[in-house]
Every structure is written in structure tokens, then in C-alpha cells.
Design a protein around this motif. Structure first.
Motif, PDB file in Angstrom:
ATOM      1  N   PHE A 184       0.839  -1.201   0.000  1.00 29.16           N
ATOM      2  CA  PHE A 184       0.000   0.000   0.000  1.00 29.16           C
ATOM      3  C   PHE A 184       0.875   1.252   0.000  1.00 29.16           C
ATOM      4  N   GLY A 185       1.958   1.214   0.768  1.00 30.19           N
ATOM      5  CA  GLY A 185       2.868   2.355   0.789  1.00 30.19           C
ATOM      6  C   GLY A 185       3.511   2.581  -0.563  1.00 30.19           C
ATOM      7  N   VAL A 186       3.852   1.480  -1.271  1.00 30.68           N
ATOM      8  CA  VAL A 186       4.426   1.587  -2.618  1.00 30.68           C
ATOM      9  C   VAL A 186       3.423   2.231  -3.572  1.00 30.68           C
ATOM     10  N   LEU A 187       2.165   1.813  -3.510  1.00 29.77           N
ATOM     11  CA  LEU A 187       1.140   2.384  -4.387  1.00 29.77           C
ATOM     12  C   LEU A 187       0.994   3.884  -4.158  1.00 29.77           C
ATOM     13  N   ARG A 188       1.055   4.308  -2.906  1.00 28.67           N
ATOM     14  CA  ARG A 188       0.937   5.735  -2.596  1.00 28.67           C
ATOM     15  C   ARG A 188       2.126   6.516  -3.157  1.00 28.67           C
ATOM     16  N   ALA A 189       3.332   5.973  -2.958  1.00 28.93           N
ATOM     17  CA  ALA A 189       4.528   6.653  -3.456  1.00 28.93           C
ATOM     18  C   ALA A 189       4.489   6.770  -4.972  1.00 28.93           C
ATOM     19  N   ALA A 190       4.023   5.729  -5.641  1.00 30.99           N
ATOM     20  CA  ALA A 190       3.934   5.761  -7.107  1.00 30.99           C
ATOM     21  C   ALA A 190       2.913   6.790  -7.568  1.00 30.99           C
ATOM     22  N   ALA A 191       1.769   6.855  -6.903  1.00 29.21           N
ATOM     23  CA  ALA A 191       0.719   7.802  -7.291  1.00 29.21           C
ATOM     24  C   ALA A 191       1.202   9.245  -7.152  1.00 29.21           C
ATOM     25  N   GLU A 192       1.943   9.523  -6.093  1.00 24.27           N
ATOM     26  CA  GLU A 192       2.438  10.887  -5.880  1.00 24.27           C
ATOM     27  C   GLU A 192       3.434  11.302  -6.959  1.00 24.27           C
ATOM     28  N   ARG A 193       4.046  10.332  -7.618  1.00 24.28           N
ATOM     29  CA  ARG A 193       5.038  10.616  -8.665  1.00 24.28           C
ATOM     30  C   ARG A 193       4.455  10.428 -10.066  1.00 24.28           C
ATOM     31  N   ASN A 194       3.130  10.287 -10.118  1.00 14.62           N
ATOM     32  CA  ASN A 194       2.430  10.097 -11.401  1.00 14.62           C
ATOM     33  C   ASN A 194       2.959   8.891 -12.169  1.00 14.62           C
ATOM     34  N   ILE A 195       3.357   7.866 -11.447  1.00 12.91           N
ATOM     35  CA  ILE A 195       3.802   6.612 -12.057  1.00 12.91           C
ATOM     36  C   ILE A 195       2.601   5.680 -12.143  1.00 12.91           C
ATOM     37  N   SER A 196       2.268   5.287 -13.336  1.00 12.69           N
ATOM     38  CA  SER A 196       1.095   4.459 -13.562  1.00 12.69           C
ATOM     39  C   SER A 196       1.330   3.026 -13.097  1.00 12.69           C
ATOM     40  N   VAL A 197       0.378   2.514 -12.313  1.00 12.45           N
ATOM     41  CA  VAL A 197       0.387   1.109 -11.877  1.00 12.45           C
ATOM     42  C   VAL A 197      -0.856   0.437 -12.463  1.00 12.45           C
ATOM     43  N   PRO A 198      -0.680  -0.586 -13.310  1.00 13.02           N
ATOM     44  CA  PRO A 198       0.558  -1.310 -13.621  1.00 13.02           C
ATOM     45  C   PRO A 198       1.219  -0.884 -14.934  1.00 13.02           C
ATOM     46  N   GLY A 199       0.773   0.199 -15.546  1.00 10.68           N
ATOM     47  CA  GLY A 199       1.307   0.574 -16.855  1.00 10.68           C
ATOM     48  C   GLY A 199       2.811   0.774 -16.860  1.00 10.68           C
ATOM     49  N   GLN A 200       3.317   1.447 -15.842  1.00 12.77           N
ATOM     50  CA  GLN A 200       4.754   1.698 -15.749  1.00 12.77           C
ATOM     51  C   GLN A 200       5.438   0.914 -14.630  1.00 12.77           C
ATOM     52  N   LEU A 201       4.665   0.519 -13.643  1.00 16.32           N
ATOM     53  CA  LEU A 201       5.227  -0.186 -12.488  1.00 16.32           C
ATOM     54  C   LEU A 201       4.239  -1.239 -12.007  1.00 16.32           C
TER      55      LEU A 201
END
Length: 339
Positions: free
Chosen positions: A249-266
Motif C-alpha cells: 500500500f505504501g508503494v502504491l501511494r509513493a507511485a501515485a504521488e510521482r504520477n507513475i502508472s500502476v501497472p502501466g509503468q510499475l
């Protein structure tokens, strides 16, 4: 507070007769039984559980020691244990130690002083004094989540190493090779086994592990967030295996704050399959087994131990499975790769 003698006086009979009615130790007439029941209702009398337990040599209570009741994993586990015990006439006393070794030892002493019929211990830390205390416990006991060295007790746990292997293998099968691992504390058996499963899958696939992609943290969302923030910088991986769902869950939050698409980019995969993992966005792909069923299995093993104290120690290793949701996908193509 009314006593058994008060009940006897109101009913006009001896207190030993009241005791026979309450404990069903000797037949009494219907008329006497009705007098006792009426007096109990009028006085709002509550029989002494301590006195009854001394006579019956059983309290019909189970002690449950968990390290962190805020973690949904342990909340779901406790619910499964409670369900399994309640169906068999036992109540559960829950003690939360907040990962504090001193509180763990204190609660263990309190539970044993209450003459519990059995004890379930869930994932305590590597506290030598506590392990020594548990090794001396003569109360029927079951360990849940991981084995404790030197503690002779039944064990119920998921196969942590195999679960991490399956999670990593899933990412590899999606075409990922730049895979990071945010594991739990390596001073715990769970953290070590899950890290071993990650390494085994990578080795079998012939993929070298970048040591800079291996991070450890507490099994918390805060820990996962901080670790992901270190990974998702200039050269982020395409996939992350999180040591448990809370880290995920913490990883998903960090990715969202950096506009990193899950799972498109990560792609992100967790471990445990807590109920909340299906409601975060995107829903977290994870590996595990029904936590409540694991708790019910622990209760079942403990009740078998209570019934047959001399039976051989049992180990129930629950096989994990992949739970596919929305947070994992194919490795991004070079054209779309954001790195």
C-alpha cells in the motif's frame, strides 16, 4: 454484588443446593430449580467463573498474543481464531503487545495467571527472554505465522518462502527483469524466508539481483512508502515485490504521488491477501491464503492439543496462491518505458 448465599437465602434453601442447581452436580426437584432461577433473576446474580474453573479445572478461555492489532493481518487472524474457538465453547482473551518485548512478557504472565486452557502466539519478535519463557510454558500452545526456535509447540503458518517465490515468478512471467524487493525486517524469520523466496525465483530465471534494489523496512505502509520513495527516483524498477500487503500500500501511494502508472509503468505485488488489498486503487495483486481460515486452523489445532495433550506436535504449512488483481501487468515496452 449478590453472592450464592444471598440466592440461597432468598430461595429458602441451602447454598449447597444452589450450587448443585448451577453446576448440575446433583438432581434437584423442579420446584427447587425454579426457586433458584427466580432468585438468580431477582438478585441479578452472576456465578463466579473463578470458582467454577477451580472445580472443573477448566476456564473455557484461550489466550491470544499478537504483536500489532492495528495491522489488518492480525485483526483478520484474531477473528478466525475467535470464530473457531467460539464454535467450540471457548472465549478468547486478546493481548496486543505493540511489538514491545516487555509487554509481550508481561501479557504472557497475565494470561498464564488467568489459568487459560490454551495459548496461541502470533509472530512475536526475536526476544530471547520471551522465547525462554514460552519454552517453559506447560499450557497447550500453538504458534501461528512462523516457528520459534526452542519452543516446543504446534505450528500453523503459510509457506512464506514459497509464497515469495510465486510472487516473484509472477513478475518474471510478465516479462519483468528489473525487479526490486522491499522486504520485511531481516531479523525476523518471516522476512528471511520471503527474501529467500525472491532470490530463488530470480536465480532460477537466471536474472541477476541488483543489491541496490533490495530494501528492508518494517511491515508497515509507512515503511513501504519510504522505501519506494528511494526506489522511484532517476532509475526506477519496472516491478516491486512488497514483503506484505501493508508495504505494498505504501508503494502504491509513493507511485501515485510521482504520477507513475500502476501497472502501466510499475507492477506491484504484495503478500498476505488482507481484505483491504482488494479495495485500494488499483486493487493489489498479492499472494497468500485466507487469513481467517488460517486462524480457524490454529484454533482447531489448539483444541486438539487441549483434548490430547500427549499427541505428537503438529506442523500445518498452508500452501500459498497468487491472487490476481489490478496492480501487475506486462513489462512496459521500450517505447513506453519512462526510464
Amino acid at each position: 454484588m449478590a453472592t450464592i448465599k444471598d440466592v440461597a437465602a432468598l430461595a429458602g434453601i441451602s447454598y449447597t443446593t444452589v450450587s448443585h442447581v448451577l453446576n448440575k452436580t446433583r438432581p434437584v426437584s423442579e420446584q427447587v430449580r425454579l426457586k433458584v432461577e427466580a432468585a438468580i433473576v431477582e438478585l441479578d446474580y452472576v456465578p463466579s467463573a473463578v470458582a467454577r474453573s477451580l472445580r472443573a479445572r477448566s476456564t473455557a478461555t484461550i489466550g491470544l498474543l499478537v504483536p500489532n492489532s492495528i495491522n489488518p493481518y492480525f485483526a483478520e487472524l484474531a477473528r478466525g481464531i475467535e470464530d473457531g474457538c467460539e464454535r467450540n465453547g471457548y472465549c478468547v482473551i486478546l493481548c496486543n503487545s505493540d511489538d514491545n518485548p516487555q509487554k509481550q512478557r508481561s501479557y504472557l504472565r497475565v494470561l498464564l495467571e488467568k489459568r487459560i486452557d490454551g495459548l496461541i502466539v502470533a509472530s512475536v519478535g526475536e526476544d530471547r527472554d520471551l522465547l525462554d519463557s514460552l519454552a517453559c510454558v506447560r499450557t497447550p500452545m500453538v504458534i501461528v505465522d512462523r516457528a520459534l526456535e526452542g519452543v516446543p509447540a504446534d505450528l500453523v503458518r503459510i509457506d512464506h518462502e514459497q509464497g515469495a517465490y510465486l510472487a516473484t515468478q509472477h513478475l518474471l512471467e510478465l516479462g519483468h527483469s528489473d525487479i526490486a524487493c522491499i522486504g520485511g525486517p531481516t531479523d525476523t524469520g518471516v522476512g528471511q524466508l520471503r527474501l529467500a523466496g525472491f532470490h530463488r525465483a530470480m536465480a532460477e530465471a537466471g536474472v541477476a539481483v541488483d543489491e541496490q534494489r533490495l530494501l528492508q523496512c518494517d511491515f508497515t505502509s509507512d515503511g513501504g512508502y519510504d522505501a519506494a520513495a528511494r526506489l522511484l527516483g532517476d532509475r526506477p524498477p519496472t516491478a516491486i515485490f512488497a514483503g506484505n500487503d501493508m508495504i505494498g500500500f505504501g508503494v502504491l501511494r509513493a507511485a501515485a504521488e510521482r504520477n507513475i502508472s500502476v501497472p502501466g509503468q510499475l507492477s506491484v505485488i504484495g503478500f498476505d491477501d488482507i481484505q483491504l488489498s482488494r479495495y485500494v486503487y488499483p486493487a493489489l495483486t498479492t499472494v497468500g491464503q485466507s487469513i481467517r481460515e488460517l486462524g480457524e486452523s490454529a484454533a482447531e489445532v489448539l483444541l486438539l492439543r487441549i483434548a490430547s495433550p500427549q499427541r505428537q506436535a503438529e506442523q500445518r504449512i498452508v500452501p500459498p496462491k497468487i491472487v490476481l488483481r489490478e496492480s501487475t501487468g506486462p513489462r512496459p515496452s521500450l517505447f513506453n518505458d519512462y526510464r
